[in-house]
Design a protein around this motif. Structure first.
Motif, PDB file in Angstrom:
ATOM      1  N   ASP A   1      58.260  27.747  48.077  1.00  0.00           N
ATOM      2  CA  ASP A   1      59.582  27.354  47.589  1.00  0.00           C
ATOM      3  C   ASP A   1      59.587  27.243  46.063  1.00  0.00           C
ATOM      4  N   ILE A   2      58.511  26.726  45.497  1.00  0.00           N
ATOM      5  CA  ILE A   2      58.405  26.608  44.041  1.00  0.00           C
ATOM      6  C   ILE A   2      58.385  27.988  43.383  1.00  0.00           C
ATOM      7  N   ASN A   3      57.711  28.947  44.037  1.00  0.00           N
ATOM      8  CA  ASN A   3      57.654  30.303  43.489  1.00  0.00           C
ATOM      9  C   ASN A   3      59.018  31.002  43.534  1.00  0.00           C
ATOM     10  N   ASP A   4      59.810  30.682  44.570  1.00  0.00           N
ATOM     11  CA  ASP A   4      61.095  31.367  44.765  1.00  0.00           C
ATOM     12  C   ASP A   4      62.250  30.701  44.017  1.00  0.00           C
ATOM     13  N   ASN A   5      62.169  29.394  43.810  1.00  0.00           N
ATOM     14  CA  ASN A   5      63.294  28.654  43.241  1.00  0.00           C
ATOM     15  C   ASN A   5      62.818  27.679  42.169  1.00  0.00           C
ATOM     16  N   GLU A   6      63.778  27.195  41.405  1.00  0.00           N
ATOM     17  CA  GLU A   6      63.521  26.148  40.426  1.00  0.00           C
ATOM     18  C   GLU A   6      63.956  24.822  41.062  1.00  0.00           C
ATOM     19  N   LEU A   7      62.985  23.950  41.363  1.00  0.00           N
ATOM     20  CA  LEU A   7      63.262  22.718  42.096  1.00  0.00           C
ATOM     21  C   LEU A   7      63.437  21.556  41.126  1.00  0.00           C
TER      22      LEU A   7
ATOM     23  N   LYS B   1      54.809  23.659  39.419  1.00  0.00           N
ATOM     24  CA  LYS B   1      53.352  23.768  39.279  1.00  0.00           C
ATOM     25  C   LYS B   1      53.056  24.570  38.013  1.00  0.00           C
ATOM     26  N   ASP B   2      52.099  24.082  37.200  1.00  0.00           N
ATOM     27  CA  ASP B   2      51.775  24.774  35.956  1.00  0.00           C
ATOM     28  C   ASP B   2      50.717  25.840  36.210  1.00  0.00           C
ATOM     29  N   ASN B   3      50.261  26.461  35.144  1.00  0.00           N
ATOM     30  CA  ASN B   3      49.290  27.548  35.274  1.00  0.00           C
ATOM     31  C   ASN B   3      47.963  27.073  35.850  1.00  0.00           C
ATOM     32  N   SER B   4      47.676  25.781  35.680  1.00  0.00           N
ATOM     33  CA  SER B   4      46.425  25.244  36.227  1.00  0.00           C
ATOM     34  C   SER B   4      46.590  24.768  37.663  1.00  0.00           C
ATOM     35  N   ASN B   5      47.727  25.118  38.269  1.00  0.00           N
ATOM     36  CA  ASN B   5      47.984  24.793  39.675  1.00  0.00           C
ATOM     37  C   ASN B   5      48.127  23.293  39.914  1.00  0.00           C
ATOM     38  N   GLN B   6      48.597  22.565  38.890  1.00  0.00           N
ATOM     39  CA  GLN B   6      48.845  21.132  39.003  1.00  0.00           C
ATOM     40  C   GLN B   6      50.347  20.871  39.077  1.00  0.00           C
ATOM     41  N   TYR B   7      50.705  19.888  39.919  1.00  0.00           N
ATOM     42  CA  TYR B   7      52.117  19.537  40.059  1.00  0.00           C
ATOM     43  C   TYR B   7      52.554  18.724  38.836  1.00  0.00           C
ATOM     44  N   LYS B   8      53.726  19.079  38.312  1.00  0.00           N
ATOM     45  CA  LYS B   8      54.255  18.396  37.132  1.00  0.00           C
ATOM     46  C   LYS B   8      55.744  18.088  37.336  1.00  0.00           C
ATOM     47  N   ILE B   9      56.172  17.071  36.610  1.00  0.00           N
ATOM     48  CA  ILE B   9      57.613  16.827  36.493  1.00  0.00           C
ATOM     49  C   ILE B   9      57.984  16.908  35.022  1.00  0.00           C
ATOM     50  N   LYS B  10      59.197  17.412  34.754  1.00  0.00           N
ATOM     51  CA  LYS B  10      59.643  17.611  33.375  1.00  0.00           C
ATOM     52  C   LYS B  10      61.099  17.181  33.257  1.00  0.00           C
ATOM     53  N   TYR B  11      61.406  16.443  32.197  1.00  0.00           N
ATOM     54  CA  TYR B  11      62.782  16.021  31.968  1.00  0.00           C
ATOM     55  C   TYR B  11      62.964  15.736  30.482  1.00  0.00           C
ATOM     56  N   ASN B  12      64.208  15.839  30.051  1.00  0.00           N
ATOM     57  CA  ASN B  12      64.576  15.543  28.658  1.00  0.00           C
ATOM     58  C   ASN B  12      65.365  14.247  28.637  1.00  0.00           C
ATOM     59  N   TYR B  13      64.869  13.297  27.871  1.00  0.00           N
ATOM     60  CA  TYR B  13      65.530  11.989  27.803  1.00  0.00           C
ATOM     61  C   TYR B  13      65.648  11.559  26.349  1.00  0.00           C
TER      62      TYR B  13
ATOM     63  N   ILE C   1      56.337  10.673  45.712  1.00  0.00           N
ATOM     64  CA  ILE C   1      56.637  12.069  46.057  1.00  0.00           C
ATOM     65  C   ILE C   1      55.796  12.458  47.264  1.00  0.00           C
ATOM     66  N   LYS C   2      56.503  12.926  48.300  1.00  0.00           N
ATOM     67  CA  LYS C   2      55.774  13.323  49.500  1.00  0.00           C
ATOM     68  C   LYS C   2      56.232  14.702  49.959  1.00  0.00           C
ATOM     69  N   SER C   3      55.351  15.388  50.683  1.00  0.00           N
ATOM     70  CA  SER C   3      55.661  16.694  51.261  1.00  0.00           C
ATOM     71  C   SER C   3      54.879  16.839  52.550  1.00  0.00           C
ATOM     72  N   GLU C   4      55.579  17.320  53.589  1.00  0.00           N
ATOM     73  CA  GLU C   4      54.916  17.456  54.885  1.00  0.00           C
ATOM     74  C   GLU C   4      54.194  18.782  55.023  1.00  0.00           C
ATOM     75  N   ASN C   5      54.600  19.785  54.262  1.00  0.00           N
ATOM     76  CA  ASN C   5      53.973  21.109  54.361  1.00  0.00           C
ATOM     77  C   ASN C   5      53.815  21.679  52.962  1.00  0.00           C
ATOM     78  N   GLU C   6      52.632  21.552  52.417  1.00  0.00           N
ATOM     79  CA  GLU C   6      52.417  21.954  51.033  1.00  0.00           C
ATOM     80  C   GLU C   6      52.480  23.463  50.859  1.00  0.00           C
ATOM     81  N   GLU C   7      52.088  24.236  51.875  1.00  0.00           N
ATOM     82  CA  GLU C   7      52.130  25.685  51.754  1.00  0.00           C
ATOM     83  C   GLU C   7      53.562  26.191  51.616  1.00  0.00           C
ATOM     84  N   VAL C   8      54.433  25.625  52.437  1.00  0.00           N
ATOM     85  CA  VAL C   8      55.843  26.008  52.346  1.00  0.00           C
ATOM     86  C   VAL C   8      56.418  25.565  51.005  1.00  0.00           C
TER      87      VAL C   8
END
Length: 783
Positions: free
Chosen positions: A192-198, A145-157, A181-188
């Motif tokens: 997880d995003i704050n604690d780890n690099e997914l 999630k970026d600073n604007s609280n939007q979900y992003k994906i990033k890759y180098n190709y 992309i799906k998630s059953e519990n967005e709060e969790v």
């Protein structure tokens, strides 16, 4: 002079005092070693990925109940599970198992030190619909999630960074891939995003096989019971369980598929034979019916029985031989058309009740055994391997032998056919008198009967095999299903802690043992006595003196009733017993720091306090320290006088304390050895002896330089200083050298800096009795 200094000392005696000193000095370090290994074990367990193991037990039991009912040999079960084990180990079956799992996309969480594969436990799941670029396989695609609280994906190709906005529970499509992309519990998920690099990666079959297949273990559990253990290890417990179960299920399905496919081929072959015989039977039946209807021969009298029986017998045998000859050709064709197929064993039903059954049955069974062996080996090796090549040669040899047998049987059958045809011709010639119609009718009936007989026989074989195949059931059982094992098998916490703790203790003990055997310090007067070997006098000991000053100080005059002062008084008393007429006392040591200047200052003060006129002469011209101990400057001194740069009176510092004068070392000369060995020094000492009761000389350390050796030799009382827990035991060798080589007859040893509890001689003041080597048993100095 100091050759013994560099020799490594090894302590070979058991001494509790040394043990106490080693423990006192090194116990904390030993504990630090143990603590260090404890910390290593903690860090190892903290930053090592846990390994989980799941196990599944299956039992192989293919029972042919139909064969048991019909009393036939069960060709489907030979009692060996090697084939099944190799199949379970094969990459082919493992690939089939992976297809059952959702492994198109792997999900990972990268922490500060470890990266964890989440598998189905990921807080977000990516479903792959289409991948347009194969190069994106195994490429990490980060989800954040970026600073604007939007979900992003990033890759180098291909050297370019792509950042794209995505939405949960919605499809995302670009030029490279189409995903959901799906998630059953967005709060969790947010936590997880704050604690780890997914991140996630797209998997292809080759990479999955290379990464996962090596952790699969297949082993026979009980050969007699035909039980097999399927084991899988992984850093993810759920993945380990699912792969274990998938391998077992894939094996069962593939085994059933093989059995069904084999049965279909055998029945197809039998049906082809039946179709051929059925056509022959219809033709013969139609011919007989047509002939009887056309010629109206339904009420013909019986032909003469004997001739008819003979013809029938010969024709039956002839027809049988022709069929056998035809079957031989068919068998030969099948073998040569498919020389590497295990279906050759399915030709055995054709041999039933044939005259050459025994001749071919064993050879075909041998050929089938080698073909089956070849098929089993192909699970683990390639066709170009040496084993397969050698086996192919053997199979080719068996096929060649089989062809030779068939050729021989064909030749023999052809000869027999020719013989029987001649016999039939001869028998028929006897029927020239019989109407042709009766002969034709008899021939047609014989052909009809023969076709019906063989059709019935082959149909019975079909029914028998169908019953056998229907009775053949796969009784493979799951004795123990793979369960979720949440307890890691590696690393074993108890084993790791225990191992590191034992290693720490062993290393700490080894360290302490090394310190003990290499312990080279003097502790007390007992050590000094033992090392002196009764060859030198022991004056006593001086207690340890705490001081904030970096230099030796004159202290006894400030506190004349202290333990230290009492110790020096004891030394003074012992000196009177050694040489009552002594005027010069030379004090030296092996190295700097052993306290010779401290002893010289305070011993001279004790002598002065007793009413004697005393002068201290500082002859340590390289590192003079006497002036520091009495707070004097060092402008003029011994070196200046010996260089004739000043008078003796100018060098003497009067009454530092009452009755005590001091001559400092003076300017540090470039040639201290020459000055000390000059005649002027001898004259100086003789002059001082006329003015003072005692002349105390602070010699340079003779373990480092040899300047003071002659002074020790010429002194009335030479004193050699050792310091407890500082001086090395091997220093005593230097003293022995002075005694033996320099012929210093009476060297007196003094131990400085002794802790009171380590003093074995004295009444608690830290000083001890002194005695000469010759008087050890018979004489004691004043207490």
């Amino acid at each position: 002079m100091n050759s013994s200094k560099n020799r490594f000392f090894v302590n070979t005696e058991f001494d509790l005092d040394i043990i106490r000193n080693v423990l006192k000095k090194n116990f904390l370090f030993a504990l630090l070693i143990i603590a260090f290994f404890g910390a290593l074990s903690f860090l190892y367990l903290r930053y090592t990925k846990p390994v989980y193991q799941s196990q599944m037990v299956i039992q192989i039991d293919n029972e042919d109940q139909g064969a048991n009912v019909l009393d036939l040999k069960n060709v489907n079960n030979d009692g060996n599970i090697s084939k099944e084990i190799e199949l379970l180990r094969s990459q082919f079956l493992f690939e089939e198992a992976l297809k059952r799992l959702n492994l198109e996309v792997s999900h990972f969480a990268k922490g500060e030190f470890l990266t964890e594969e989440r598998y189905t436990q990921s807080q977000f799941q990516v479903q792959l619909f289409k991948l347009n670029e194969p190069d994106l396989y195994n490429l990490p695609i980060y989800f954040y999630k970026d600073n604007s609280n939007q979900y992003k994906i990033k890759y180098n190709y291909k050297g370019k960074e792509y950042i794209e906005e995505v939405f949960l529970n919605q499809a995302h499509k670009n030029e490279f891939f189409h995903i959901f992309i799906k998630s059953e519990n967005e709060e969790v998920l947010k936590r997880d995003i704050n604690d780890n690099e997914l991140y996630f990666v797209f998997n292809n079959t080759q990479s999955l096989m290379a990464r996962l297949h090596g952790d699969l273990t297949i082993a026979p559990l009980d050969v007699k019971a035909k039980s097999i253990l399927i084991s899988y290890r992984s850093n993810n417990a759920h993945l380990s369980q699912d792969i274990c179960n998938a391998v077992g299920e894939s094996f069962f399905d593939y085994d059933d598929h093989l059995q069904q496919e084999s049965s279909e081929k055998i029945l197809k072959f039998i049906n082809a034979q039946l179709d051929s015989l059925n056509k022959e039977l219809i033709l013969s039946r139609n011919a007989l019916t047509e002939f009887q209807r056309r010629e109206n021969l339904s009420d013909l009298e019986n032909i003469e029985s004997n001739l008819s029986a003979k013809v029938n017998t010969l024709e039956n045998e002839l027809e049988k031989l022709k069929i056998e000859h035809q079957d031989l050709k068919r068998i030969k064709t099948e073998i040569n058309n498919s020389p590497r197929s295990t279906e050759v064993y399915k030709l055995l039903p054709v041999l039933i009740e044939k005259s050459y059954q025994n001749a071919l049955k064993d050879q075909i069974e041998t050929l089938f055994s080698k073909l089956e062996q070849r098929e089993n080996l192909l699970y683990t090796v390639t066709e170009e391997s040496r084993t397969i090549t050698q086996l192919d040669k053997k199979i080719s040899a068996d096929i060649e032998i089989t062809n030779k047998i068939i050729n021989a049987l064909e030749e023999k059958t052809a000869e027999r056919i020719d013989f029987l045809e001649n016999e039939v011709k001869e028998a028929r010639s006897q029927f020239f008198s019989i109407p042709d119609k009766k002969m034709e009718l008899s021939r047609l009936k014989n052909k009809q009967d023969l076709n019906e007989k063989y059709y019935t026989s082959l149909n019975e074989k079909k029914v028998a095999y169908a019953i056998s195949n229907a009775g053949y059931t796969s009784e493979n059982k799951v004795l123990s299903k793979a369960l979720l094992n949440s307890t890691p098998v590696e690393p074993n916490k108890f084993q790791i802690y225990y191992t590191y703790f034992i290693l720490g203790i062993l290393l700490a003990l080894l360290f302490l043992f090394f310190k003990y055997v290499s312990y080279d310090e003097l502790n007390n007067l007992g050590d000094l006595e033992k090392l002196a070997q009764n060859q030198m006098n022991i004056l006593g000991s001086i207690p340890f003196q705490n001081s904030d000053s970096p230099h030796s100080q004159l202290v006894v005059h400030n506190n004349p009733k202290s333990y230290l002062s009492e110790a020096f008084r004891g030394i003074r008393s012992n000196l009177k017993f050694i040489n009552p007429e002594a005027k010069t006392i030379a004090i030296s040591s092996s190295i700097s720091g052993e306290g010779k200047t401290f002893v010289a200052l305070n011993l001279s003060a004790i002598l002065a306090m007793s009413g004697k006129r005393v002068v201290i002469l500082d002859l340590d011209l390289r590192k003079p320290k006497v002036h520091l101990g009495v707070s004097l400057d060092n402008k003029l001194g011994v070196s200046d006088f010996l260089s004739q740069n000043c008078t003796l009176e100018e060098c003497i510092n009067k009454d530092v304390i009452p009755n005590l004068d001091v001559i400092t070392a003076g300017s540090i000369p470039p040639n201290p050895s020459e000055l000390i060995l000059s005649k002027y020094l001898t004259e100086l000492i003789e002059n001082l002896k006329t003015k003072y009761d005692y002349v105390l000389i602070d010699n340079p350390p003779v373990g480092i330089v040899s300047d003071g050796v002659q002074l020790l030799h010429d002194a009335d009382i030479p004193i050699y200083i050792f310091k407890a827990n500082y001086s090395k035991r091997q220093f005593i060798k230097r003293v022995l050298e002075l005694k033996e080589i320099q012929k210093i007859k009476s060297i007196n040893l003094l131990l400085n800096g002794v802790e009171q509890r380590n003093s074995k001689y004295g009444y608690g003041y830290g000083y001890g009795y002194g005695y000469t080597a010759d008087q050890k048993k018979n004489r004691r100095f004043k207490k």
